[in-house]
Design a protein around this motif. Structure first.
Motif, PDB file in Angstrom:
ATOM      1  N   VAL A   1      30.460   5.847  94.498  1.00 34.48           N
ATOM      2  CA  VAL A   1      29.472   6.618  93.576  1.00 34.48           C
ATOM      3  C   VAL A   1      29.874   6.151  92.234  1.00 34.48           C
ATOM      4  CG1 VAL A   1      28.644   8.916  92.898  1.00 34.48           C
ATOM      5  CG2 VAL A   1      29.535   8.570  95.095  1.00 34.48           C
ATOM      6  N   ALA A   2      29.002   5.348  91.595  1.00 35.32           N
ATOM      7  CA  ALA A   2      29.184   4.812  90.339  1.00 35.32           C
ATOM      8  C   ALA A   2      27.889   4.426  89.749  1.00 35.32           C
ATOM      9  CB  ALA A   2      30.047   3.610  90.308  1.00 35.32           C
ATOM     10  N   ASN A   3      27.607   4.454  88.464  1.00 35.57           N
ATOM     11  CA  ASN A   3      26.599   3.813  87.544  1.00 35.57           C
ATOM     12  C   ASN A   3      26.966   2.762  86.473  1.00 35.57           C
ATOM     13  OD1 ASN A   3      24.322   3.324  86.449  1.00 35.57           O
ATOM     14  ND2 ASN A   3      23.295   5.313  86.372  1.00 35.57           N
ATOM     15  N   GLN A   4      27.262   3.328  85.405  1.00 36.67           N
ATOM     16  CA  GLN A   4      27.659   2.700  84.346  1.00 36.67           C
ATOM     17  C   GLN A   4      28.864   1.656  84.586  1.00 36.67           C
ATOM     18  OE1 GLN A   4      26.708   5.787  81.138  1.00 36.67           O
ATOM     19  NE2 GLN A   4      26.840   3.953  79.908  1.00 36.67           N
ATOM     20  N   THR A   5      29.783   2.209  85.481  1.00 38.89           N
ATOM     21  CA  THR A   5      30.948   1.383  85.848  1.00 38.89           C
ATOM     22  C   THR A   5      31.015   0.431  86.909  1.00 38.89           C
ATOM     23  OG1 THR A   5      31.673   3.203  87.097  1.00 38.89           O
ATOM     24  CG2 THR A   5      32.461   3.360  84.869  1.00 38.89           C
ATOM     25  N   LEU A   6      29.849   0.245  87.507  1.00 36.02           N
ATOM     26  CA  LEU A   6      29.627  -0.420  88.732  1.00 36.02           C
ATOM     27  C   LEU A   6      30.174  -1.929  88.635  1.00 36.02           C
ATOM     28  CD1 LEU A   6      25.912   0.179  90.312  1.00 36.02           C
ATOM     29  CD2 LEU A   6      28.339   0.396  91.303  1.00 36.02           C
TER      30      LEU A   6
END
Length: 155
Positions: A7-12
């Motif tokens: 689970v991640a977004n800006q840190t992908l």
């Protein structure tokens, strides 16, 4: 085969998450489902920097702050596709999708269709992370009964 929900977004695209995934891949046969909570443009984090505003985390991504929710979704999808490409190029089974902006809801939806052995949450540094302020890792562990590993990006 060990199955991970990431689970991640800006840190992908951050080195901390990539390093953790590499460790898992080297340790045992693994598969990954990458879930990207579809964060609205208003919730992208920026920090003041010399000469103006810089998206956070600046060392992780080359994207500017999205102007619209559609642009935020396009950036998130692009980061997701890049990570999936890296994982599959490594010979690892990997798939993923954008989910609800609410990460607990997104996790619940992913778990409705699939089974995982562990959840890996990659988040912004503590002083910026809405997920850590909301205690997302502990809430997910209690609610879903799965171990949760938290990767906090270094600022």
């Amino acid at each position: 085969m060990r199955r991970y929900l990431v689970v991640a977004n800006q840190t992908l695209e951050g080195p901390d998450l990539r390093s953790e995934l590499s460790k898992r891949i080297e340790a045992e046969p693994s598969s990954f489902y990458v879930l990207v909570p579809n964060t609205s443009a208003a919730h992208y984090h920026v920090v003041p920097a010399a000469g103006g505003m810089v998206p956070m985390p600046s060392m992780v991504t080359s994207y500017g702050r999205p102007e619209t929710d559609e642009e935020a979704s396009a950036q998130a999808r692009h980061r997701l596709e890049r990570l999936l490409d890296v994982l599959t190029a490594s010979g690892v089974e990997a798939e993923g999708n954008l989910g609800s902006a609410n990460p607990l809801e997104a996790i619940a939806n992913a778990l409705a269709d699939r089974q995982f052995d562990e959840i890996i949450v990659a988040t912004l540094p503590r002083r910026f992370s809405r997920w850590l302020k909301a205690d997302l890792p502990h809430q997910a562990e209690r609610r879903f009964g799965l171990p949760v590993t938290t990767i906090v990006t270094k600022a």
